[in-house]
Write an enzyme that holds these catalytic residues in place. Sequence first.
Site, short mmCIF file in Angstrom:
data_model
loop_
_atom_site.label_atom_id
_atom_site.label_comp_id
_atom_site.label_asym_id
_atom_site.label_seq_id
_atom_site.Cartn_x
_atom_site.Cartn_y
_atom_site.Cartn_z
N ASP A 124 0.86 -1.12 0.06
CA ASP A 124 0.01 -0.03 -0.11
C ASP A 124 0.93 1.46 0.17
O ASP A 124 1.71 1.42 -0.67
CB ASP A 124 -0.99 -0.07 1.45
CG ASP A 124 -2.02 1.00 0.99
OD1 ASP A 124 -3.01 0.84 0.46
OD2 ASP A 124 -2.01 1.91 1.97
N TRP A 125 0.67 2.11 0.72
CA TRP A 125 1.38 3.42 0.73
C TRP A 125 2.75 3.12 1.32
O TRP A 125 3.77 4.11 1.14
CB TRP A 125 0.81 4.42 2.06
CG TRP A 125 -0.08 5.35 1.32
CD1 TRP A 125 -1.47 5.38 1.05
CD2 TRP A 125 0.34 6.69 0.54
NE1 TRP A 125 -1.83 6.52 0.26
CE2 TRP A 125 -0.59 7.28 -0.07
CE3 TRP A 125 1.74 7.38 0.28
CZ2 TRP A 125 -0.69 8.59 -0.59
CZ3 TRP A 125 1.52 8.47 -0.33
CH2 TRP A 125 0.43 9.12 -0.76
N TRP A 164 -12.59 4.24 -3.48
CA TRP A 164 -12.06 4.25 -2.08
C TRP A 164 -11.83 6.03 -1.71
O TRP A 164 -12.25 6.25 -0.66
CB TRP A 164 -10.93 3.50 -1.97
CG TRP A 164 -10.05 4.01 -0.91
CD1 TRP A 164 -8.81 4.45 -0.67
CD2 TRP A 164 -10.51 3.53 0.44
NE1 TRP A 164 -8.38 4.17 0.51
CE2 TRP A 164 -9.22 3.70 1.47
CE3 TRP A 164 -11.81 2.95 1.12
CZ2 TRP A 164 -9.48 3.59 2.65
CZ3 TRP A 164 -11.81 2.86 2.55
CH2 TRP A 164 -10.73 3.34 3.29
N ASP A 250 -7.85 -8.42 -3.26
CA ASP A 250 -7.77 -7.14 -3.10
C ASP A 250 -8.57 -6.37 -4.35
O ASP A 250 -8.02 -6.63 -5.71
CB ASP A 250 -6.30 -6.95 -3.27
CG ASP A 250 -6.03 -5.18 -2.91
OD1 ASP A 250 -7.07 -4.42 -3.04
OD2 ASP A 250 -5.03 -4.81 -2.56
N HIS A 279 -6.44 -7.29 0.49
CA HIS A 279 -5.46 -6.06 0.45
C HIS A 279 -4.21 -6.31 1.27
O HIS A 279 -3.13 -5.97 1.14
CB HIS A 279 -6.04 -4.79 0.72
CG HIS A 279 -5.20 -3.50 0.38
ND1 HIS A 279 -4.56 -3.32 -0.71
CD2 HIS A 279 -5.15 -2.66 1.45
CE1 HIS A 279 -3.86 -2.03 -0.28
NE2 HIS A 279 -4.10 -1.80 0.81
#
Length: 298
Positions: A124-125, A164, A250, A279
């Site tokens: 992710d980030w 999202w 995901d 995810h």
Amino acid sequence: MAIDSKRTPDDRFDGLPEWPYAPHYLEDLPGYEGLRLAYVDEGPRDGHVVLCLHGQPSWSYLYRKMIPVFVDAGHRVLAPDWFGFGRSDKPTDDAVYTWDFHHGTMTAFIEAMQLSRVTLVCQDWGGVLGLTLPVTHPDLIARLLIMNTALAVGTHPGKGFMDWLAYVERTPNFDVSGLMRRAIPGASEATAAAYGAPFPDVSYKAGVRRFPALVPISPDMDGARVAQQAAIFWSTKWSGPTFMAVGEQDPVLGPPVMAMMRNLIRGCPAPLMLADQGHFVQESGDQVARAALQAFAV
């Protein structure tokens, strides 16, 4: 000028399942004076460093199943919490949180800890930011373990991400525990609550709700250019070992995105596909970490 912030009470972190790790802190990082950054630091101080970067809306708790595997292998695990997350201080003004704010936090942490030749573990980030590190620190990363993430180079991210983004924008006090309970197959109430522990109320959530709006989805956004430079590095200059794990359930950063990332990363082998995972791939982190260590040892 001091940044107004909140600090989650320590008792919110008491008795979390599978979380015996004591927090460590860095105070007054250059450019972040007055803010306290929390991180996990486990394993031998002279061990090979495994740098684990989390994403949204999680914190270093996400790595609880990977940390013991790496430590048992003799590695030192560092897992910082971004400002606004986990046990790190949480600026209360949404406008504080920018791409540069987070990118600067990451590089300040690396320099304060005097890191070199690490294994980068990202999702992710953690990847959106961490995968840009070769631009500023070209010799930092020795090995890469990548899970459901992407380089945000200023292109349209697709409907899943835009949905999202819209959800977070209209739900500034979204329920982190509830989201994690829905997103993690078989998650217990206690595990979901642990993910929500850093956020007693909406006043602690500026950082967690800002991340989606910071993703560079057009070429003029902050971070797009450095991501483009990073993409060139990963496709043409990267020569270290890579291990990829993909949570197939995901809806945003699943198999199609990860297939593109595999094609981008020079020499990336076939990924470990986790058919029942979504995810948050780290929820199968013990399996992923063991497989990565085995692959890296070849």
